[in-house]
Design a protein around this motif. Structure first.
Motif, mmCIF file in Angstrom:
data_model
loop_
_atom_site.group_PDB
_atom_site.id
_atom_site.type_symbol
_atom_site.label_atom_id
_atom_site.label_comp_id
_atom_site.label_asym_id
_atom_site.label_seq_id
_atom_site.Cartn_x
_atom_site.Cartn_y
_atom_site.Cartn_z
ATOM 1 N N ILE A 53 50.695 32.751 65.751
ATOM 2 C CA ILE A 53 51.727 32.000 66.475
ATOM 3 C C ILE A 53 51.385 30.514 66.517
ATOM 4 C CG2 ILE A 53 52.880 31.768 68.711
ATOM 5 C CD1 ILE A 53 52.247 34.737 69.197
ATOM 6 N N TYR A 90 57.403 36.291 66.404
ATOM 7 C CA TYR A 90 56.813 36.300 67.747
ATOM 8 C C TYR A 90 57.910 35.975 68.744
ATOM 9 C CZ TYR A 90 56.679 31.156 67.654
ATOM 10 O OH TYR A 90 57.012 29.830 67.581
ATOM 11 N N LYS A 95 55.324 34.874 73.916
ATOM 12 C CA LYS A 95 54.377 34.527 72.854
ATOM 13 C C LYS A 95 53.633 35.770 72.350
ATOM 14 C CE LYS A 95 55.317 30.134 73.171
ATOM 15 N NZ LYS A 95 56.063 29.420 72.115
#
Length: 485
Positions: A53, A90, A95
């Motif tokens: 991420i 994501y 997150k």
């Protein structure tokens, strides 16, 4: 300033990530594992999965891919394949790394680490982990090497064959490392073939000549296609392959490969002929028994085979969850169905026409038409497919030009077994003795107390039953239809 609290997990992740991004690179596509390189624990890799991420640069993503590939994380292949196919996302709010697939209302998402189904979210609730062509090249090589390091030889062999079908330069380092560690002869052969196909496009003449020479003795169709392409010319008549030495070497090796392939093709055609001939042998044996004992030419004998094939189809409908065992049940069932129909035909029609061969021929021809129309009315005129059991699927691969399918091998063996059982019945049993007596001298056999009418009915049923068994075998080679007989 005094430090009063330390987030140990964050520190550990930071140190581990620093170690990862400091790994030495070979260009941009670093190898995922060298011999003797230690693997990290799966829980450590799981901590880093979410770093997809935050990591943005291509080099950092390559290092992260290599770290995950080197781990024993159960999801490593799924994660890398999802990244390659563009299904790794994501969630913006939490997150959280997820697998995402298109849905009418957005995306259907599943958590990567926990495997939890998170349901359907809107298209704006998730963001895709982006990759470029360089990363796709790295991922192809990484996934290929993971498959080549599998503990299952069959998996490694399939991976090697996939590399043969789609050779690419990024696979060459993985192939070379796999060759050092590989012990299975078939896998080694496929890996060498894959390496040669990659080197065939090298800029170095020596590598190309070595690659062509390594094809000698191989019968792989893809390799022959590549060598044949070197002999092509453009619209102006110029060879596409400009290196004359390479082109001549390719032509010589290709000629030898094609010569050997013709021999194996002849063997394969002979094998196909034997398997189909085995079915026809069973059918002919049944017809020969009927004609030998009764002197009747049964024009409906092919329809007895058709009934056996349809019996196999019906048995599978009755045993949908036991396909592997259905054919074992179908063999005696087909024998009984075809045999009983044969006895009914003999008792109802044939026995009134003995001594009149022309009339029996015409009568049984009419019976064959009736049976065909009956099958059309019951099962429709469309062909029906019979599913082959798993133990009859697949093939025994001898080389690139010759493979023997298991269903045909079993059919040949099965036909020989039935033939031997029939010989035993005729030679060693009382029923067989009576059949042979009626065949040799019907009048004398009748005067000795043998019920020739009963023997005729039993003989006709036996011949029809064997034809039914032939129908079971034939159903494994082709579709079942009203015109099968």
């Amino acid at each position: 300033m005094k430090l009063t609290h330390i987030d140990t997990q964050s520190v550990f992740r930071f140190i581990l990530f620093c170690l990862v991004i400091s790994l030495p690179m070979q260009g941009t596509a670093a190898p995922i594992a060298m011999a003797g390189q230690s693997k990290i624990q799966s829980e450590d890799a799981a901590l880093l999965l979410n770093d997809f991420i935050t990591v943005k640069s291509t080099i950092d993503k390559i290092n992260l891919i290599n770290l995950i590939a080197n781990s024993n994380l159960p999801q490593r292949v799924a994660v890398l394949e999802a990244l390659q196919s563009g299904d790794l996302y994501y969630t913006k709010k939490a997150k959280q790394l997820v697998y995402a697939h298109s849905h009418a209302d957005g995306y259907s998402v599943v958590a990567v680490i926990s495997g939890e189904d998170l349901g359907v979210v809107g298209s704006r609730a998730v963001r895709k982990i982006s990759i470029n062509n360089e990363l796709r090249t790295v991922l192809r090589g990484v996934l290929a090497e993971i498959a080549l390091r599998s503990e299952d030889p069959a998996t490694r062999l399939q991976a090697a064959k996939n590399l043969v079908r789609s050779p690419a330069p990024e696979f060459l380092p993985a192939i070379e490392r796999a060759l050092v560690m590989e012990s299975d002869a078939k896998v080694i052969e496929s890996l060498k073939l894959a390496a040669a196909m990659v080197n065939l496009n090298s800029d170095e003449q020596v590598l190309r000549l070595d690659a062509i020479e390594s094809f000698r003795g191989s019968l792989d169709s893809d390799a022959m296609s590549l060598l044949a392409a070197m002999q092509l010319t453009d619209s102006e008549g110029n060879y596409i392959e400009t290196d004359e030495l390479v082109r001549e070497s390719a032509a010589a090796v290709l000629k030898q490969m094609r010569s050997e392939a013709k021999i194996y093709k002849l063997i394969e055609n002979t094998f196909f002929g034997l398997s189909l001939g085995s079915v026809l042998l069973l059918t002919a044996v049944g017809l020969a028994i009927t004609f030998g004992v009764m002197g009747v030419i049964n024009m409906a004998h092919g329809e007895m085979m058709m009934l056996g094939a349809y019996t196999t189809y019906v048995i599978q409908l009755l045993m949908p969850n036991y396909i592997d065992y259905s054919i074992i049940v179908a063999i005696p069932a087909a024998f009984m169905v075809s045999g009983l129909v044969g006895i009914v035909i003999e008792r109802g029609i044939i026995r009134h026409l003995y001594g009149r061969p022309l009339e029996t021929l015409l009568a049984t021809f009419g019976v064959s038409l009736i049976l065909q129309q009956a099958v059309r009315s019951i099962f429709s005129p469309l062909n029906k497919s019979v599913t082959a059991p798993s133990w009859l699927s697949g093939s025994l691969e001898i080389n690139g030009a010759l493979s023997l399918t298991y269903n045909r091998l079993y059919i040949i063996a099965f036909s020989l077994i039935v033939l031997l059982l029939l010989v035993f019945l005729l030679k060693k049993t009382f029923v067989g003795l009576q059949m042979r007596a009626v065949t040799q001298n019907r009048a004398m056999a009748n005067s000795m107390g043998i019920r020739t009418g009963w023997v005729d009915a039993l003989t006709f049923g036996l011949g029809s039953g064997i034809a039914g068994i032939a129908g079971v075998a034939l159903s494994q080679l082709t579709n079942v239809g009203p015109n099968l007989g």
